[in-house]
Design a protein around this motif. Structure first.
Motif, PDB file in Angstrom:
ATOM      1  N   ILE A   1      -5.450 -40.095 -15.139  1.00 51.08           N
ATOM      2  CA  ILE A   1      -5.152 -40.476 -16.528  1.00 51.08           C
ATOM      3  C   ILE A   1      -5.822 -39.436 -17.429  1.00 51.08           C
ATOM      4  CG2 ILE A   1      -5.493 -42.267 -18.292  1.00 51.08           C
ATOM      5  CD1 ILE A   1      -5.765 -44.281 -15.938  1.00 51.08           C
ATOM      6  N   VAL A   2      -5.028 -38.788 -18.247  1.00 52.07           N
ATOM      7  CA  VAL A   2      -5.593 -37.769 -19.142  1.00 52.07           C
ATOM      8  C   VAL A   2      -5.513 -38.304 -20.579  1.00 52.07           C
ATOM      9  CG1 VAL A   2      -5.479 -35.387 -19.938  1.00 52.07           C
ATOM     10  CG2 VAL A   2      -4.854 -35.944 -17.570  1.00 52.07           C
ATOM     11  N   ILE A   3      -6.678 -38.544 -21.130  1.00 53.39           N
ATOM     12  CA  ILE A   3      -6.754 -39.143 -22.463  1.00 53.39           C
ATOM     13  C   ILE A   3      -7.083 -38.059 -23.487  1.00 53.39           C
ATOM     14  CG2 ILE A   3      -8.089 -40.737 -23.905  1.00 53.39           C
ATOM     15  CD1 ILE A   3      -6.351 -42.238 -21.935  1.00 53.39           C
ATOM     16  N   ARG A   4      -6.240 -37.964 -24.492  1.00 56.21           N
ATOM     17  CA  ARG A   4      -6.530 -37.013 -25.585  1.00 56.21           C
ATOM     18  C   ARG A   4      -7.609 -37.590 -26.488  1.00 56.21           C
ATOM     19  NH1 ARG A   4      -3.023 -32.960 -25.738  1.00 56.21           N
ATOM     20  NH2 ARG A   4      -1.059 -33.385 -24.683  1.00 56.21           N
ATOM     21  N   GLN A   5      -8.465 -36.732 -26.982  1.00 53.77           N
ATOM     22  CA  GLN A   5      -9.522 -37.153 -27.907  1.00 53.77           C
ATOM     23  C   GLN A   5      -9.418 -36.312 -29.188  1.00 53.77           C
ATOM     24  OE1 GLN A   5     -13.120 -38.784 -25.387  1.00 53.77           O
ATOM     25  NE2 GLN A   5     -13.197 -36.567 -25.404  1.00 53.77           N
TER      26      GLN A   5
ATOM     27  N   GLY B   1      -6.273 -50.334 -21.943  1.00 56.86           N
ATOM     28  CA  GLY B   1      -4.923 -50.912 -21.902  1.00 56.86           C
ATOM     29  C   GLY B   1      -4.033 -50.182 -20.907  1.00 56.86           C
ATOM     30  N   ILE B   2      -4.189 -48.869 -20.839  1.00 61.02           N
ATOM     31  CA  ILE B   2      -3.390 -48.074 -19.895  1.00 61.02           C
ATOM     32  C   ILE B   2      -3.709 -48.508 -18.462  1.00 61.02           C
ATOM     33  CG2 ILE B   2      -3.126 -45.732 -18.942  1.00 61.02           C
ATOM     34  CD1 ILE B   2      -3.502 -44.739 -21.923  1.00 61.02           C
TER      35      ILE B   2
ATOM     36  N   PHE C   1      -2.102 -42.036 -32.672  1.00 65.41           N
ATOM     37  CA  PHE C   1      -2.871 -41.392 -31.614  1.00 65.41           C
ATOM     38  C   PHE C   1      -2.867 -42.253 -30.344  1.00 65.41           C
ATOM     39  CE2 PHE C   1      -6.940 -40.166 -29.672  1.00 65.41           C
ATOM     40  CZ  PHE C   1      -6.728 -38.809 -29.564  1.00 65.41           C
ATOM     41  N   LEU C   2      -3.054 -43.540 -30.561  1.00 67.04           N
ATOM     42  CA  LEU C   2      -3.045 -44.512 -29.452  1.00 67.04           C
ATOM     43  C   LEU C   2      -1.692 -44.478 -28.737  1.00 67.04           C
ATOM     44  CD1 LEU C   2      -4.353 -46.960 -28.049  1.00 67.04           C
ATOM     45  CD2 LEU C   2      -3.796 -48.331 -30.048  1.00 67.04           C
ATOM     46  N   GLU C   3      -0.640 -44.475 -29.521  1.00 68.29           N
ATOM     47  CA  GLU C   3       0.717 -44.453 -28.970  1.00 68.29           C
ATOM     48  C   GLU C   3       0.942 -43.175 -28.144  1.00 68.29           C
ATOM     49  OE1 GLU C   3       3.145 -46.881 -29.260  1.00 68.29           O
ATOM     50  OE2 GLU C   3       4.341 -45.598 -27.937  1.00 68.29           O
ATOM     51  N   SER C   4       0.409 -42.051 -28.609  1.00 67.87           N
ATOM     52  CA  SER C   4       0.643 -40.803 -27.868  1.00 67.87           C
ATOM     53  C   SER C   4      -0.062 -40.852 -26.515  1.00 67.87           C
ATOM     54  CB  SER C   4       0.214 -39.582 -28.689  1.00 67.87           C
ATOM     55  OG  SER C   4      -1.184 -39.542 -28.800  1.00 67.87           O
ATOM     56  N   ASN C   5      -1.252 -41.479 -26.458  1.00 62.22           N
ATOM     57  CA  ASN C   5      -1.920 -41.601 -25.157  1.00 62.22           C
ATOM     58  C   ASN C   5      -1.159 -42.536 -24.214  1.00 62.22           C
ATOM     59  OD1 ASN C   5      -4.202 -39.872 -24.886  1.00 62.22           O
ATOM     60  ND2 ASN C   5      -5.257 -41.055 -26.456  1.00 62.22           N
ATOM     61  N   LEU C   6      -0.548 -43.578 -24.783  1.00 57.22           N
ATOM     62  CA  LEU C   6       0.280 -44.472 -23.944  1.00 57.22           C
ATOM     63  C   LEU C   6       1.451 -43.682 -23.371  1.00 57.22           C
ATOM     64  CD1 LEU C   6       0.879 -47.907 -25.748  1.00 57.22           C
ATOM     65  CD2 LEU C   6      -0.842 -47.311 -24.061  1.00 57.22           C
ATOM     66  N   GLN C   7       2.139 -42.960 -24.250  1.00 60.08           N
ATOM     67  CA  GLN C   7       3.338 -42.208 -23.835  1.00 60.08           C
ATOM     68  C   GLN C   7       3.017 -41.251 -22.694  1.00 60.08           C
ATOM     69  OE1 GLN C   7       6.405 -42.448 -24.726  1.00 60.08           O
ATOM     70  NE2 GLN C   7       6.333 -43.696 -26.577  1.00 60.08           N
ATOM     71  N   GLU C   8       1.844 -40.630 -22.800  1.00 58.95           N
ATOM     72  CA  GLU C   8       1.520 -39.591 -21.819  1.00 58.95           C
ATOM     73  C   GLU C   8       1.007 -40.148 -20.498  1.00 58.95           C
ATOM     74  OE1 GLU C   8      -0.913 -36.618 -23.784  1.00 58.95           O
ATOM     75  OE2 GLU C   8       0.521 -36.642 -25.433  1.00 58.95           O
ATOM     76  N   ASN C   9       0.611 -41.405 -20.481  1.00 61.04           N
ATOM     77  CA  ASN C   9      -0.030 -41.917 -19.261  1.00 61.04           C
ATOM     78  C   ASN C   9       0.665 -43.097 -18.596  1.00 61.04           C
ATOM     79  OD1 ASN C   9      -2.640 -40.343 -18.861  1.00 61.04           O
ATOM     80  ND2 ASN C   9      -2.702 -40.819 -21.050  1.00 61.04           N
TER      81      ASN C   9
ATOM     82  N   LYS D   1       6.523 -52.205 -20.596  1.00 58.74           N
ATOM     83  CA  LYS D   1       5.486 -53.234 -20.508  1.00 58.74           C
ATOM     84  C   LYS D   1       4.199 -52.840 -21.229  1.00 58.74           C
ATOM     85  CE  LYS D   1       5.690 -55.923 -16.759  1.00 58.74           C
ATOM     86  NZ  LYS D   1       5.203 -56.261 -15.433  1.00 58.74           N
ATOM     87  N   ALA D   2       4.292 -51.812 -22.079  1.00 64.83           N
ATOM     88  CA  ALA D   2       3.103 -51.408 -22.839  1.00 64.83           C
ATOM     89  C   ALA D   2       3.512 -50.961 -24.237  1.00 64.83           C
ATOM     90  CB  ALA D   2       2.392 -50.266 -22.120  1.00 64.83           C
ATOM     91  N   ARG D   3       2.794 -51.438 -25.235  1.00 62.22           N
ATOM     92  CA  ARG D   3       3.126 -51.101 -26.621  1.00 62.22           C
ATOM     93  C   ARG D   3       1.847 -51.069 -27.461  1.00 62.22           C
ATOM     94  NH1 ARG D   3       3.557 -55.749 -24.784  1.00 62.22           N
ATOM     95  NH2 ARG D   3       5.418 -55.159 -23.637  1.00 62.22           N
ATOM     96  N   ALA D   4       1.912 -50.304 -28.551  1.00 60.18           N
ATOM     97  CA  ALA D   4       0.770 -50.252 -29.484  1.00 60.18           C
ATOM     98  C   ALA D   4       1.161 -50.961 -30.770  1.00 60.18           C
ATOM     99  CB  ALA D   4       0.403 -48.799 -29.781  1.00 60.18           C
ATOM    100  N   ARG D   5       0.265 -51.816 -31.272  1.00 66.49           N
ATOM    101  CA  ARG D   5       0.540 -52.526 -32.531  1.00 66.49           C
ATOM    102  C   ARG D   5      -0.703 -52.551 -33.405  1.00 66.49           C
ATOM    103  NH1 ARG D   5       3.142 -58.326 -31.830  1.00 66.49           N
ATOM    104  NH2 ARG D   5       2.994 -58.176 -34.095  1.00 66.49           N
TER     105      ARG D   5
END
Ligand SMILES: C[S@@+](CC[C@H](N)C(=O)[O-])C[C@H]1O[C@@H](n2cnc3c(N)ncnc32)[C@H](O)[C@@H]1O
Length: 231
Positions: free
Chosen positions: A44-48, A93-94, A114-122, A130-134
């Motif tokens: 899992i690669v998380i952007r910071q 969450g990921i 930013f949160l959404e981009s980490n979801l998309q990438e991982n 089954k995963a969403r940011a709100r």
């Protein structure tokens, strides 16, 4: 004398002291553009992005410890509905999604893209639905969410702002039913953090289920008290 990251970055102190965080050894990891983890058999690669988004855009130790705890499998996640509060980068969450849960990761509006981009990438395409940011600002517009409808509520390093404690507690109460398992991971830095646990204990049965000695992070499990216990 050694200072923890939060002592150096204590929200009050941070406003007062000029500093170059990248020069302080404990803070260097926050200035890395990404951080890599391995959970649920995946990298899992998380952007910071500390400079732009601060606390919401770096991975805190409490998130790492909570992910490790989730991976132990003590709490069933497969096909469970999970909501994460103050998700920041979204690591927890990921991991919950990779372990089979249907996950809603939430944070303040400013952190969402930013949160959404980490979801998309991982999150792999087959799990993407089954995963969403709100947006969820604690205590605000809670009626946008179904009350008591989540199996699991997660929060890593969300116990730190004393003025937000009542709203955080209100949010936990709103989202959970007596069947919901709440997992909060945190370092107890100040007496006020302990006070929050006491506030939590007045509404929930609270139990410490894990402690990472190296990172000095606790994981607490909370379950809503049965109505008859209030009598
Ligand atoms: C210390 S960071 C922890 C981030 C992430 N959970 C982790 O452990 O890496 C605290 C998070 O809580 C969020 N937060 C703070 N106050 C909030 C509020 N009133 N409503 C919703 N989120 C909030 C911040 O935006 C940030 O993402």
């Amino acid at each position: 004398m050694f200072y923890s990251v939060h002592e150096i970055l204590g929200w009050n102190i941070m406003a007062l002291l000029p500093y170059d965080g990248a020069m302080i050894p404990g803070l260097r990891k926050f200035h890395e553009p990404s951080a890599t983890f391995h959970y649920a058999k995946r990298d899992i690669v998380i952007r910071q992005n500390w400079n732009q988004l601060g606390v919401a855009a770096v991975v805190w130790d409490a998130a790492i410890v909570l992910c490790t705890y989730l991976e132990l499998g003590t709490i069933q996640l497969q096909d469970r509905t999970v909501i994460e509060l103050g998700a920041g980068t979204g690591l927890v969450g990921i991991v919950a999604a990779l372990l089979g849960a249907d996950v809603t990761v939430t944070d303040r509006e400013v952190a969402l893209q930013f949160l959404e981009s980490n979801l998309q990438e991982n999150i792999p395409p087959d799990l993407r639905a089954k995963a969403r940011a709100r947006e969820l600002n604690w205590g605000v517009n809670l009626d946008q969410f179904d009350p008591g409808s989540y199996d699991v509520v997660l929060g890593a390093d969300v116990v730190y702002l004393e003025e937000a404690f009542p709203a955080l507690l209100e949010t936990l109460e709103y989202l959970s039913s007596e069947q919901t398992t709440i997992l909060l991971s945190c370092r107890i830095r100040y007496e006020r953090d302990q006070n929050f646990l006491q506030m939590l204990g007045s509404r929930f049965v609270v139990e410490k289920v894990h402690y990472d000695t190296e990172k000095d992070v606790h994981v607490y499990k909370a379950q809503k008290r049965l109505a008859k216990e209030d009598l």
